[in-house]
Write a protein that holds these residues in place. Structure first.
Motif, PDB file in Angstrom:
ATOM      1  N   SER A   1     -15.640  10.020   8.236  1.00  0.00           N
ATOM      2  CA  SER A   1     -15.665  10.380   6.823  1.00  0.00           C
ATOM      3  C   SER A   1     -14.866   9.377   6.003  1.00  0.00           C
ATOM      4  O   SER A   1     -13.937   8.736   6.492  1.00  0.00           O
ATOM      5  CB  SER A   1     -15.093  11.776   6.624  1.00  0.00           C
ATOM      6  OG  SER A   1     -13.759  11.812   7.091  1.00  0.00           O
ATOM      7  N   LYS A   2     -15.251   9.288   4.736  1.00  0.00           N
ATOM      8  CA  LYS A   2     -14.562   8.383   3.820  1.00  0.00           C
ATOM      9  C   LYS A   2     -13.207   8.993   3.477  1.00  0.00           C
ATOM     10  O   LYS A   2     -13.119  10.165   3.138  1.00  0.00           O
ATOM     11  CB  LYS A   2     -15.403   8.207   2.558  1.00  0.00           C
ATOM     12  CG  LYS A   2     -14.842   7.230   1.571  1.00  0.00           C
ATOM     13  CD  LYS A   2     -15.770   7.070   0.388  1.00  0.00           C
ATOM     14  CE  LYS A   2     -15.180   6.137  -0.641  1.00  0.00           C
ATOM     15  NZ  LYS A   2     -16.042   6.022  -1.810  1.00  0.00           N
ATOM     16  N   PRO A   3     -12.114   8.232   3.568  1.00  0.00           N
ATOM     17  CA  PRO A   3     -10.789   8.792   3.271  1.00  0.00           C
ATOM     18  C   PRO A   3     -10.649   9.139   1.789  1.00  0.00           C
ATOM     19  O   PRO A   3     -11.272   8.505   0.927  1.00  0.00           O
ATOM     20  CB  PRO A   3      -9.824   7.675   3.675  1.00  0.00           C
ATOM     21  CG  PRO A   3     -10.632   6.434   3.658  1.00  0.00           C
ATOM     22  CD  PRO A   3     -12.047   6.839   3.962  1.00  0.00           C
ATOM     23  N   ASN A   4      -9.818  10.151   1.494  1.00  0.00           N
ATOM     24  CA  ASN A   4      -9.611  10.568   0.104  1.00  0.00           C
ATOM     25  C   ASN A   4      -8.814   9.544  -0.685  1.00  0.00           C
ATOM     26  O   ASN A   4      -9.065   9.326  -1.859  1.00  0.00           O
ATOM     27  CB  ASN A   4      -8.887  11.923   0.067  1.00  0.00           C
ATOM     28  CG  ASN A   4      -9.764  13.021   0.617  1.00  0.00           C
ATOM     29  OD1 ASN A   4     -10.990  12.931   0.571  1.00  0.00           O
ATOM     30  ND2 ASN A   4      -9.152  14.058   1.156  1.00  0.00           N
ATOM     31  N   GLU A   5      -7.849   8.923  -0.055  1.00  0.00           N
ATOM     32  CA  GLU A   5      -7.061   7.898  -0.743  1.00  0.00           C
ATOM     33  C   GLU A   5      -6.956   6.662   0.143  1.00  0.00           C
ATOM     34  O   GLU A   5      -6.973   6.758   1.363  1.00  0.00           O
ATOM     35  CB  GLU A   5      -5.668   8.417  -1.090  1.00  0.00           C
ATOM     36  CG  GLU A   5      -4.836   8.858   0.098  1.00  0.00           C
ATOM     37  CD  GLU A   5      -3.502   9.433  -0.330  1.00  0.00           C
ATOM     38  OE1 GLU A   5      -2.492   8.797  -0.002  1.00  0.00           O
ATOM     39  OE2 GLU A   5      -3.506  10.471  -0.991  1.00  0.00           O
ATOM     40  N   LYS A   6      -6.884   5.529  -0.515  1.00  0.00           N
ATOM     41  CA  LYS A   6      -6.823   4.295   0.264  1.00  0.00           C
ATOM     42  C   LYS A   6      -5.427   4.099   0.845  1.00  0.00           C
ATOM     43  O   LYS A   6      -4.424   4.400   0.200  1.00  0.00           O
ATOM     44  CB  LYS A   6      -7.238   3.086  -0.573  1.00  0.00           C
ATOM     45  CG  LYS A   6      -6.369   2.766  -1.753  1.00  0.00           C
ATOM     46  CD  LYS A   6      -6.902   1.548  -2.471  1.00  0.00           C
ATOM     47  CE  LYS A   6      -5.958   1.173  -3.610  1.00  0.00           C
ATOM     48  NZ  LYS A   6      -6.372  -0.051  -4.249  1.00  0.00           N
ATOM     49  N   THR A   7      -5.411   3.613   2.074  1.00  0.00           N
ATOM     50  CA  THR A   7      -4.140   3.400   2.767  1.00  0.00           C
ATOM     51  C   THR A   7      -3.821   1.929   2.930  1.00  0.00           C
ATOM     52  O   THR A   7      -2.713   1.571   3.292  1.00  0.00           O
ATOM     53  CB  THR A   7      -4.175   4.055   4.156  1.00  0.00           C
ATOM     54  OG1 THR A   7      -5.283   3.536   4.876  1.00  0.00           O
ATOM     55  CG2 THR A   7      -4.315   5.563   4.053  1.00  0.00           C
ATOM     56  N   VAL A   8      -4.796   1.075   2.656  1.00  0.00           N
ATOM     57  CA  VAL A   8      -4.595  -0.369   2.783  1.00  0.00           C
ATOM     58  C   VAL A   8      -4.648  -0.972   1.392  1.00  0.00           C
ATOM     59  O   VAL A   8      -5.594  -0.746   0.636  1.00  0.00           O
ATOM     60  CB  VAL A   8      -5.684  -1.005   3.681  1.00  0.00           C
ATOM     61  CG1 VAL A   8      -5.499  -2.500   3.755  1.00  0.00           C
ATOM     62  CG2 VAL A   8      -5.662  -0.390   5.057  1.00  0.00           C
ATOM     63  N   ASN A   9      -3.639  -1.731   1.027  1.00  0.00           N
ATOM     64  CA  ASN A   9      -3.591  -2.368  -0.291  1.00  0.00           C
ATOM     65  C   ASN A   9      -3.783  -3.867  -0.160  1.00  0.00           C
ATOM     66  O   ASN A   9      -3.616  -4.442   0.911  1.00  0.00           O
ATOM     67  CB  ASN A   9      -2.240  -2.085  -0.957  1.00  0.00           C
ATOM     68  CG  ASN A   9      -2.051  -0.621  -1.233  1.00  0.00           C
ATOM     69  OD1 ASN A   9      -2.985   0.055  -1.653  1.00  0.00           O
ATOM     70  ND2 ASN A   9      -0.860  -0.106  -0.980  1.00  0.00           N
ATOM     71  N   ASN A  10      -4.121  -4.489  -1.277  1.00  0.00           N
ATOM     72  CA  ASN A  10      -4.252  -5.940  -1.304  1.00  0.00           C
ATOM     73  C   ASN A  10      -2.881  -6.563  -1.089  1.00  0.00           C
ATOM     74  O   ASN A  10      -1.863  -6.001  -1.508  1.00  0.00           O
ATOM     75  CB  ASN A  10      -4.830  -6.404  -2.640  1.00  0.00           C
ATOM     76  CG  ASN A  10      -6.263  -6.007  -2.797  1.00  0.00           C
ATOM     77  OD1 ASN A  10      -6.983  -5.840  -1.826  1.00  0.00           O
ATOM     78  ND2 ASN A  10      -6.708  -5.852  -4.028  1.00  0.00           N
ATOM     79  N   PRO A  11      -2.832  -7.744  -0.467  1.00  0.00           N
ATOM     80  CA  PRO A  11      -1.536  -8.393  -0.263  1.00  0.00           C
ATOM     81  C   PRO A  11      -0.937  -8.847  -1.589  1.00  0.00           C
ATOM     82  O   PRO A  11      -1.657  -9.114  -2.550  1.00  0.00           O
ATOM     83  CB  PRO A  11      -1.876  -9.597   0.627  1.00  0.00           C
ATOM     84  CG  PRO A  11      -3.313  -9.842   0.409  1.00  0.00           C
ATOM     85  CD  PRO A  11      -3.936  -8.519   0.078  1.00  0.00           C
ATOM     86  N   THR A  12       0.385  -8.927  -1.624  1.00  0.00           N
ATOM     87  CA  THR A  12       1.050  -9.400  -2.837  1.00  0.00           C
ATOM     88  C   THR A  12       0.831 -10.899  -2.963  1.00  0.00           C
ATOM     89  O   THR A  12       0.685 -11.612  -1.974  1.00  0.00           O
ATOM     90  CB  THR A  12       2.557  -9.106  -2.789  1.00  0.00           C
ATOM     91  OG1 THR A  12       3.082  -9.719  -1.612  1.00  0.00           O
ATOM     92  CG2 THR A  12       2.827  -7.624  -2.752  1.00  0.00           C
ATOM     93  N   LYS A  13       0.842 -11.387  -4.197  1.00  0.00           N
ATOM     94  CA  LYS A  13       0.604 -12.808  -4.429  1.00  0.00           C
ATOM     95  C   LYS A  13       1.816 -13.605  -3.990  1.00  0.00           C
ATOM     96  O   LYS A  13       2.953 -13.247  -4.297  1.00  0.00           O
ATOM     97  CB  LYS A  13       0.335 -13.058  -5.912  1.00  0.00           C
ATOM     98  CG  LYS A  13      -0.088 -14.474  -6.194  1.00  0.00           C
ATOM     99  CD  LYS A  13      -0.510 -14.616  -7.635  1.00  0.00           C
ATOM    100  CE  LYS A  13      -1.160 -15.941  -7.878  1.00  0.00           C
ATOM    101  NZ  LYS A  13      -0.428 -17.067  -8.068  1.00  0.00           N
TER     102      LYS A  13
END
Length: 145
Positions: free
Chosen positions: A69-81
């Motif tokens: 199932s598709k998760p309700n909230e994302k747990t992986v974020n984009n890396p910081t610049k």
């Protein structure tokens, strides 16, 4: 055989039949036009019989194909610049950033060269600026402690 396997088999067979027909009618434009019209008519009939097609949203496709199932909230974020080494934001815009190794070793001193007039190894003067040379064209660098 499961439902998804049977649907996939029938889909492949239908695609194969249409491809074969298009290959055989490739040279005959008139018959190709008739075939396309028949396909359009068949499509209209299917749309009338099945008005609501299955959802094709990404989450639904993931659930259907991968059984997760598709998760309700994302747990992986984009890396910081991350700033590049040459992108200096300090006050000293004219200077380059030094690597950690260079900072640890300190600034490498210039190799001392031998003055060809007096023979002393130094970085302060050369033959043309030697204080002992009466024909020196320039004055030697001042000694900085």
């Amino acid at each position: 055989m499961g439902k998804n396997v049977e649907v996939e088999r029938l889909t492949n067979e239908a695609t194969s039949v249409v491809d074969e027909c298009l290959f055989r009618l490739g040279d005959n434009v008139e018959k190709m036009g008739d075939f396309v019209e028949k396909l359009k008519k068949l499509k209209t009939e299917v749309e009338a019989e099945v008005p609501n097609h299955p959802s094709i949203e990404t989450g639904d496709v993931i659930v259907e194909h991968y059984a997760i199932s598709k998760p309700n909230e994302k747990t992986v974020n984009n890396p910081t610049k991350v700033g590049n080494k040459g992108n200096i934001t300090e006050k000293e815009h004219n200077k380059r950033r030094k690597s950690e190794k260079e900072k640890a070793l300190g600034v490498k001193k210039k190799q001392k060269k031998k003055c060809s007039f007096c023979g002393v190894k130094t970085n302060l003067h050369t033959n043309t600026t030697c204080p002992d040379n009466p024909n020196a064209r320039r004055k030697p660098k001042p000694i900085v402690s």
